[in-house]
Design a protein around this motif. Structure first.
Motif, PDB file in Angstrom:
ATOM      1  N   SER A 162       0.830  -1.212   0.000  1.00 28.62           N
ATOM      2  CA  SER A 162       0.000   0.000   0.000  1.00 28.62           C
ATOM      3  C   SER A 162       0.862   1.259   0.000  1.00 28.62           C
ATOM      4  O   SER A 162       0.513   2.254  -0.649  1.00 28.62           O
ATOM      5  CB  SER A 162      -0.943   0.000   1.204  1.00 28.62           C
ATOM      6  OG  SER A 162      -0.217   0.016   2.428  1.00 28.62           O
ATOM      7  N   SER A 163       1.994   1.220   0.695  1.00 28.81           N
ATOM      8  CA  SER A 163       2.888   2.388   0.732  1.00 28.81           C
ATOM      9  C   SER A 163       3.532   2.621  -0.631  1.00 28.81           C
ATOM     10  O   SER A 163       3.746   3.777  -1.029  1.00 28.81           O
ATOM     11  CB  SER A 163       3.968   2.196   1.795  1.00 28.81           C
ATOM     12  OG  SER A 163       3.399   2.121   3.086  1.00 28.81           O
ATOM     13  N   CYS A 164       3.839   1.553  -1.339  1.00 31.08           N
ATOM     14  CA  CYS A 164       4.369   1.705  -2.701  1.00 31.08           C
ATOM     15  C   CYS A 164       3.304   2.324  -3.607  1.00 31.08           C
ATOM     16  O   CYS A 164       3.594   3.240  -4.397  1.00 31.08           O
ATOM     17  CB  CYS A 164       4.809   0.350  -3.265  1.00 31.08           C
ATOM     18  SG  CYS A 164       6.334  -0.311  -2.550  1.00 31.08           S
ATOM     19  N   ALA A 165       2.064   1.844  -3.481  1.00 31.40           N
ATOM     20  CA  ALA A 165       0.976   2.354  -4.324  1.00 31.40           C
ATOM     21  C   ALA A 165       0.661   3.822  -4.031  1.00 31.40           C
ATOM     22  O   ALA A 165       0.136   4.527  -4.901  1.00 31.40           O
ATOM     23  CB  ALA A 165      -0.276   1.498  -4.119  1.00 31.40           C
ATOM     24  N   GLN A 166       0.979   4.296  -2.831  1.00 30.66           N
ATOM     25  CA  GLN A 166       0.690   5.678  -2.452  1.00 30.66           C
ATOM     26  C   GLN A 166       1.942   6.547  -2.368  1.00 30.66           C
ATOM     27  O   GLN A 166       1.886   7.679  -1.888  1.00 30.66           O
ATOM     28  CB  GLN A 166      -0.016   5.686  -1.097  1.00 30.66           C
ATOM     29  CG  GLN A 166      -1.334   4.934  -1.077  1.00 30.66           C
ATOM     30  CD  GLN A 166      -1.858   4.685   0.326  1.00 30.66           C
ATOM     31  OE1 GLN A 166      -1.442   5.357   1.268  1.00 30.66           O
ATOM     32  NE2 GLN A 166      -2.755   3.727   0.470  1.00 30.66           N
ATOM     33  N   ALA A 167       3.062   6.021  -2.830  1.00 28.82           N
ATOM     34  CA  ALA A 167       4.334   6.735  -2.675  1.00 28.82           C
ATOM     35  C   ALA A 167       4.308   8.088  -3.387  1.00 28.82           C
ATOM     36  O   ALA A 167       3.760   8.218  -4.478  1.00 28.82           O
ATOM     37  CB  ALA A 167       5.473   5.874  -3.208  1.00 28.82           C
ATOM     38  N   ASN A 168       4.925   9.064  -2.761  1.00 33.41           N
ATOM     39  CA  ASN A 168       5.034  10.400  -3.347  1.00 33.41           C
ATOM     40  C   ASN A 168       6.439  10.907  -3.081  1.00 33.41           C
ATOM     41  O   ASN A 168       6.710  11.529  -2.062  1.00 33.41           O
ATOM     42  CB  ASN A 168       3.980  11.334  -2.747  1.00 33.41           C
ATOM     43  CG  ASN A 168       3.989  12.694  -3.403  1.00 33.41           C
ATOM     44  OD1 ASN A 168       4.560  12.872  -4.487  1.00 33.41           O
ATOM     45  ND2 ASN A 168       3.378  13.665  -2.754  1.00 33.41           N
ATOM     46  N   TYR A 169       7.338  10.626  -3.998  1.00 37.36           N
ATOM     47  CA  TYR A 169       8.745  10.977  -3.803  1.00 37.36           C
ATOM     48  C   TYR A 169       9.284  11.586  -5.085  1.00 37.36           C
ATOM     49  O   TYR A 169       9.010  11.112  -6.197  1.00 37.36           O
ATOM     50  CB  TYR A 169       9.565   9.730  -3.449  1.00 37.36           C
ATOM     51  CG  TYR A 169      11.017  10.030  -3.126  1.00 37.36           C
ATOM     52  CD1 TYR A 169      11.410  10.368  -1.842  1.00 37.36           C
ATOM     53  CD2 TYR A 169      11.988   9.987  -4.124  1.00 37.36           C
ATOM     54  CE1 TYR A 169      12.730  10.653  -1.546  1.00 37.36           C
ATOM     55  CE2 TYR A 169      13.317  10.266  -3.843  1.00 37.36           C
ATOM     56  CZ  TYR A 169      13.680  10.602  -2.550  1.00 37.36           C
ATOM     57  OH  TYR A 169      14.990  10.895  -2.255  1.00 37.36           O
ATOM     58  N   SER A 170      10.060  12.638  -4.915  1.00 37.76           N
ATOM     59  CA  SER A 170      10.702  13.279  -6.067  1.00 37.76           C
ATOM     60  C   SER A 170      11.941  14.012  -5.593  1.00 37.76           C
ATOM     61  O   SER A 170      11.914  14.668  -4.541  1.00 37.76           O
ATOM     62  CB  SER A 170       9.731  14.268  -6.729  1.00 37.76           C
ATOM     63  OG  SER A 170      10.357  14.909  -7.825  1.00 37.76           O
ATOM     64  N   ARG A 171      13.008  13.851  -6.347  1.00 37.91           N
ATOM     65  CA  ARG A 171      14.241  14.574  -6.022  1.00 37.91           C
ATOM     66  C   ARG A 171      15.007  14.842  -7.306  1.00 37.91           C
ATOM     67  O   ARG A 171      15.149  13.962  -8.154  1.00 37.91           O
ATOM     68  CB  ARG A 171      15.112  13.775  -5.050  1.00 37.91           C
ATOM     69  CG  ARG A 171      16.369  14.551  -4.591  1.00 37.91           C
ATOM     70  CD  ARG A 171      16.976  13.913  -3.354  1.00 37.91           C
ATOM     71  NE  ARG A 171      17.786  12.749  -3.653  1.00 37.91           N
ATOM     72  CZ  ARG A 171      19.122  12.775  -3.785  1.00 37.91           C
ATOM     73  NH1 ARG A 171      19.780  13.924  -3.681  1.00 37.91           N
ATOM     74  NH2 ARG A 171      19.792  11.673  -4.028  1.00 37.91           N
ATOM     75  N   GLU A 172      15.473  16.069  -7.454  1.00 30.77           N
ATOM     76  CA  GLU A 172      16.289  16.440  -8.604  1.00 30.77           C
ATOM     77  C   GLU A 172      17.723  16.637  -8.151  1.00 30.77           C
ATOM     78  O   GLU A 172      17.980  17.295  -7.149  1.00 30.77           O
ATOM     79  CB  GLU A 172      15.758  17.707  -9.255  1.00 30.77           C
ATOM     80  CG  GLU A 172      16.480  18.055 -10.557  1.00 30.77           C
ATOM     81  CD  GLU A 172      15.777  19.141 -11.335  1.00 30.77           C
ATOM     82  OE1 GLU A 172      16.354  20.254 -11.417  1.00 30.77           O
ATOM     83  OE2 GLU A 172      14.664  18.898 -11.836  1.00 30.77           O
ATOM     84  N   ILE A 173      18.640  16.051  -8.891  1.00 31.64           N
ATOM     85  CA  ILE A 173      20.058  16.122  -8.545  1.00 31.64           C
ATOM     86  C   ILE A 173      20.712  17.176  -9.434  1.00 31.64           C
ATOM     87  O   ILE A 173      20.798  16.999 -10.651  1.00 31.64           O
ATOM     88  CB  ILE A 173      20.755  14.765  -8.760  1.00 31.64           C
ATOM     89  CG1 ILE A 173      19.910  13.639  -8.171  1.00 31.64           C
ATOM     90  CG2 ILE A 173      22.150  14.791  -8.170  1.00 31.64           C
ATOM     91  CD1 ILE A 173      19.644  13.771  -6.702  1.00 31.64           C
ATOM     92  N   PRO A 174      21.160  18.283  -8.870  1.00 31.79           N
ATOM     93  CA  PRO A 174      21.784  19.323  -9.699  1.00 31.79           C
ATOM     94  C   PRO A 174      23.106  18.848 -10.282  1.00 31.79           C
ATOM     95  O   PRO A 174      23.777  17.977  -9.725  1.00 31.79           O
ATOM     96  CB  PRO A 174      21.999  20.471  -8.702  1.00 31.79           C
ATOM     97  CG  PRO A 174      22.081  19.808  -7.371  1.00 31.79           C
ATOM     98  CD  PRO A 174      21.158  18.628  -7.444  1.00 31.79           C
ATOM     99  N   VAL A 175      23.458  19.427 -11.411  1.00 29.68           N
ATOM    100  CA  VAL A 175      24.742  19.121 -12.028  1.00 29.68           C
ATOM    101  C   VAL A 175      25.845  19.658 -11.133  1.00 29.68           C
ATOM    102  O   VAL A 175      25.788  20.807 -10.671  1.00 29.68           O
ATOM    103  CB  VAL A 175      24.850  19.756 -13.429  1.00 29.68           C
ATOM    104  CG1 VAL A 175      26.211  19.462 -14.042  1.00 29.68           C
ATOM    105  CG2 VAL A 175      23.743  19.229 -14.318  1.00 29.68           C
ATOM    106  N   GLU A 176      26.825  18.838 -10.843  1.00 32.87           N
ATOM    107  CA  GLU A 176      27.908  19.265  -9.958  1.00 32.87           C
ATOM    108  C   GLU A 176      28.792  20.285 -10.657  1.00 32.87           C
ATOM    109  O   GLU A 176      29.170  20.120 -11.812  1.00 32.87           O
ATOM    110  CB  GLU A 176      28.751  18.048  -9.543  1.00 32.87           C
ATOM    111  CG  GLU A 176      28.014  17.091  -8.626  1.00 32.87           C
ATOM    112  CD  GLU A 176      28.926  16.007  -8.098  1.00 32.87           C
ATOM    113  OE1 GLU A 176      30.151  16.112  -8.315  1.00 32.87           O
ATOM    114  OE2 GLU A 176      28.421  15.065  -7.473  1.00 32.87           O
ATOM    115  N   THR A 177      29.089  21.376  -9.917  1.00 29.08           N
ATOM    116  CA  THR A 177      29.998  22.386 -10.454  1.00 29.08           C
ATOM    117  C   THR A 177      31.431  21.973 -10.175  1.00 29.08           C
ATOM    118  O   THR A 177      31.716  21.277  -9.199  1.00 29.08           O
ATOM    119  CB  THR A 177      29.715  23.751  -9.803  1.00 29.08           C
ATOM    120  OG1 THR A 177      29.863  23.597  -8.377  1.00 29.08           O
ATOM    121  CG2 THR A 177      28.288  24.202 -10.112  1.00 29.08           C
ATOM    122  N   LYS A 178      32.325  22.422 -11.034  1.00 34.50           N
ATOM    123  CA  LYS A 178      33.727  22.064 -10.848  1.00 34.50           C
ATOM    124  C   LYS A 178      34.320  22.801  -9.660  1.00 34.50           C
ATOM    125  O   LYS A 178      33.959  23.934  -9.383  1.00 34.50           O
ATOM    126  CB  LYS A 178      34.518  22.419 -12.115  1.00 34.50           C
ATOM    127  CG  LYS A 178      34.208  21.494 -13.289  1.00 34.50           C
ATOM    128  CD  LYS A 178      35.136  21.784 -14.452  1.00 34.50           C
ATOM    129  CE  LYS A 178      34.921  20.788 -15.575  1.00 34.50           C
ATOM    130  NZ  LYS A 178      35.299  19.435 -15.196  1.00 34.50           N
TER     131      LYS A 178
END
Length: 611
Positions: free
Chosen positions: A410-426
């Motif tokens: 049920s937790s998988c069916a209701q999951a709400n997750y999002s994350r954006e990984i920024p491009v690493e700067t030098k």
């Protein structure tokens, strides 16, 4: 009495216990005053030896350089202490959730405190007092044990006994009968693994469409290895502390990628039968499907007669239910095979459908990976049903219960997750890339869209019977698996109806090997000691000092690097036993057989039980 000092480094003991475990290491009587003479110390035999567990001996707490001794002395008391702390800290929340009282909380704390003290001082086992058939069986096993003390009995018996007593404390409480002391820890573990589950879900959806033989095998092998390393998430080993799913154990900016873990841990996979397993599972399933298709022995008539005679039980007095006329039975036998009810499973020698079994270990992320393997086998048309064997009661902190199974899906069916990984700067000082090179690398992102889709599919599979959750009291008994036929013959026979079975985790592995310290080069098949209900394979990260099937010299090599390598969970095994015992007519009537057999109703009811 003397105090035994802690012998582990923080590497092997993530939590330092503040509880001093006191056992009798002095091995002398207390000085006795003799009239007119001095105090005299009298030597007595010591049950404790300052050695590791000898080869071919069952694991127990008397060997002070063994993981069994460390677990009984340090890990289990810490787990019990954490449970007491949780009850004291979150008492109001627990009372509200369960309708419990202050007396319920205090009573359970007192019960667990006494249990912890009995363990710490190596007391004799006490009998269970809860009045259930399962508890009565436990009392029979306790009374029949050759040694009834925590440290001197076989480790798996004592460890299972502690968890069973812990749950008895809940059962005896009016308001906490359904309380799971480890529920909060399991829920946190699930949440902490969401990103890893999203990553696996994104990859799994590309594997589900029917594919050619080579891709199917490669995908299956990948999922088996994902499933293996998920076994690192064991809250019992970490004494309740959350386990990181990062391959390096640290918080990193990159997306957690379990498939990268498979690559990173390649050299730590000590035995890898995954290729053989992928071939065997498909071959056995195909062979079973052909056997089922060609079976013409299904009868509507009840088949308990001969078995009842052998067991000295009454014969059927009627061959149909009271509501069914004999003419209707005759008509049923003339119908197509599909319309006929199955025979009594005690007499069946051919399964009714192609099944695969998973004997589960941990909830949370590990159960999620088990579900992924099951989904793959069904979607690829390899099997039609997957049975999940779980624990009936909370067990070893993070083991799966029916409630945990529902919660994960049920937790998988209701999951709400999002994350954006920024491009690493030098880093400062490095040359900046050209403009076109700068823009060539897009930000990485991950979300739970595919995870939700999988959860919805799994809910449907549970509803339509494709996924079946089973729990037998044997899984929470102190018995090793070579004794299953003696203590749970119905379960052993049930396993014989499946095409093959996957056993997950360290506790299952210990029980498969009979809790015996085998020579490390002994074959997996030999170590099973005849436990072969079906072709079976084990996925286990090494968390206890017993093992088998290693190449010659490998154990010595690893021991030279780190003598505690078998206790960290950093090494893994994927081992196969392809042999199995043939499914024959049972020498017992079905467990549900009574004074009167009700024809096909008896057969149908038992079929649901065994399948």
């Amino acid at each position: 009495m003397s105090t035994t000092s802690t012998r582990r480094s923080s590497q092997h003991s993530p939590i330092r216990s503040e509880t001093t475990v006191v056992i009798d290491d002095d091995n002398t009587t207390k000085p006795e005053f003799i009239y007119g003479g001095p105090f005299i110390k009298v030597e007595k035999p010591s049950p404790f030896l300052n050695t590791a567990t000898p080869i071919n001996i069952q694991l127990q707490g008397t060997f002070k350089k063994s993981f069994a001794y460390y677990s009984l002395k340090e890990r289990l008391p810490v787990i019990l202490t954490k449970t007491i702390d949780y009850l004291a800290r979150e008492g109001s929340k627990i009372k509200s959730a369960h309708g419990a009282s202050d007396d319920d909380i205090r009573g359970l704390i007192q019960y667990i405190t006494k249990l912890k003290n009995d363990l710490m001082t190596n007391k004799k086992y006490e009998l269970l007092t809860v009045d259930t058939p399962e508890a009565k069986r436990w009392n029979e096993w306790i009374s029949a044990a050759e040694n009834q003390y925590y440290f001197t009995n076989v480790w798996v018996f004592s460890e299972c006994y502690v968890y069973r007593r812990l749950i008895e404390g809940c059962e005896l409480s009016k308001g906490l009968k359904d309380f799971d002391p480890f529920e909060e820890q399991k829920e946190k573990s699930f949440v902490n693994s969401l990103e890893a589950m999203c990553a696996v879900a994104d990859k799994l959806v590309t594997m589900l469409d029917p594919s050619d033989k080579d891709k199917r095998k490669a995908d299956f092998i990948s999922l088996l290895k994902i499933c293996l390393w998920a076994n690192k998430c064991d809250l019992s080993l970490s004494m309740g502390e959350q386990v990181s799913m990062n391959s390096d154990g640290n918080n990193v900016k990159n997306i957690i990628d379990p498939f990268q873990m498979v690559v990173d841990f390649k050299d730590k996979l000590l035995v890898d039968d995954s290729g053989k397993i992928a071939d065997l599972v498909v071959a056995k399933a195909e062979a079973m499907a052909k056997t089922i298709e060609g079976n013409t022995n299904l009868k509507a008539k009840c088949s308990c007669h001969r078995l009842a005679t052998l067991a000295g039980m009454p014969l059927c007095k009627q061959e149909c239910s009271e509501e069914q006329k004999p003419s209707e039975v005759a008509e049923a036998t003339e119908d197509s095979q599909e319309a006929q009810p199955p025979p009594c499973p005690a007499k069946m020698t051919t399964p009714q459908t192609v099944m695969f079994d998973i004997v589960c270990d941990n909830a949370g992320y590990e159960l999620f990976t088990d579900l992924c393997v099951a989904n793959f086998l069904v979607s690829q048309g390899i099997v039609r049903k997957v049975r999940f064997h779980v624990k009936r009661i909370p067990w070893f902190v993070s083991d799966v219960t029916p409630k945990d199974f529902k919660h994960v899906i049920s937790s998988c069916a209701q999951a709400n997750y999002s994350r954006e990984i920024p491009v690493e700067t030098k880093p400062e000082g490095e040359t900046e890339a050209e403009p076109e090179e700068k823009n060539s690398e897009e930000p990485r992102s991950i979300n739970s869209n595919n995870l939700r889709s999988l959860g919805e599919t799994w809910n449907k599979y549970v509803e339509d019977g494709t996924f079946v959750v089973m729990c037998d009291d044997f899984w929470t008994s102190p018995h090793v698996y070579k004794d299953m036929k003696r203590y749970a013959p119905h379960l052993y026979r049930s396993l014989q109806f499946t095409s093959s079975a996957l056993f997950k985790g360290d506790l299952n592995y210990r029980k498969l090997l009979g809790e015996r310290n085998w020579n490390p080069t002994v074959s997996f098949e030999s170590a099973l000691q005849g436990f072969m209900p079906t072709p079976l394979f084990a996925l286990r990260t090494v968390k206890a000092d017993l093992i088998c099937g290693l190449p010659k010299g490998k154990w010595e090599q690893l021991n030279g690097i780190d003598e505690k390598w078998m206790e960290t969970g950093d090494y893994g095994l994927i081992q196969l036993c392809a042999k199995s015992e043939a499914l024959k007519v049972s020498d017992r009537p079905c467990p549900q057989y009574g004074d009167t057999c009700f024809g096909d109703q008896c057969a149908t009811g038992m079929l649901m039980h065994i399948l």
